[in-house]
Design an enzyme around this catalytic site. Sequence first.
Site, PDB file in Angstrom:
ATOM      1  CD  GLU A  78     -75.685  36.982   4.317  1.00 21.19           C
ATOM      2  OE1 GLU A  78     -76.425  35.868   4.461  1.00 21.19           O
ATOM      3  OE2 GLU A  78     -75.829  37.906   4.106  1.00 21.19           O
ATOM      4  CB  VAL A  79     -68.142  39.430   3.278  1.00 20.94           C
ATOM      5  CG1 VAL A  79     -67.493  39.089   4.823  1.00 20.94           C
ATOM      6  CG2 VAL A  79     -68.006  38.666   2.348  1.00 20.94           C
TER       7      VAL A  79
ATOM      8  CE1 TYR B   3     -75.346  36.217   0.513  1.00 23.36           C
ATOM      9  CE2 TYR B   3     -76.296  36.654  -1.543  1.00 23.36           C
ATOM     10  CZ  TYR B   3     -76.295  36.023  -0.452  1.00 23.36           C
ATOM     11  OH  TYR B   3     -77.344  35.045   0.071  1.00 23.36           O
TER      12      TYR B   3
ATOM     13  CD  GLU C   6     -74.269  24.288   8.895  1.00 22.01           C
ATOM     14  OE1 GLU C   6     -75.517  23.882   8.371  1.00 22.01           O
ATOM     15  OE2 GLU C   6     -74.116  25.445   8.264  1.00 22.01           O
TER      16      GLU C   6
ATOM     17  CB  CYS D 245     -72.193  22.930   5.843  1.00 18.55           C
ATOM     18  SG  CYS D 245     -71.443  24.612   5.946  1.00 18.55           S
TER      19      CYS D 245
END
Length: 130
Positions: free
Chosen positions: A43-44, A47, A54, A88
């Site tokens: 995460e950055v 968000y 995956e 994903c």
Amino acid sequence: MSHDLFEAAKAAMAKAYAPYSKFPVGAAIRTEDGRVFTGANIEVASYPEGWCAETTALGHYIMGGGGKIVEIAVLAERMAKCSPCGGCRQRLAEFCRPETKLYLCDNTGVAETVTMGDMLPYGFRGDILK
């Protein structure tokens, strides 16, 4: 074969960077020749930007030379039978076949085995673009 893939996903999950959601996830992909590629979610601060476990595993898979994917394991620390998100599922479908095994794991091991075709029955496949 599935338990060692679970263990690989679990080891990857331990490396997750999830300070905002507090929802670490690990994934492991096995190719036909036995190679295993792992990934964790990252995460950055902006968000919900960032990427899923995956996606990270697929990046390692591509950089490692690819190959036929035969098994995938996904594990989340706080959720039994965590399945890949919709994005994903589509990313995995790009490199898998409908019969590729997908192991949904809990903290002790594989809780359920499904196929990519089960998870994305009408997935868009790039081979139709050829």
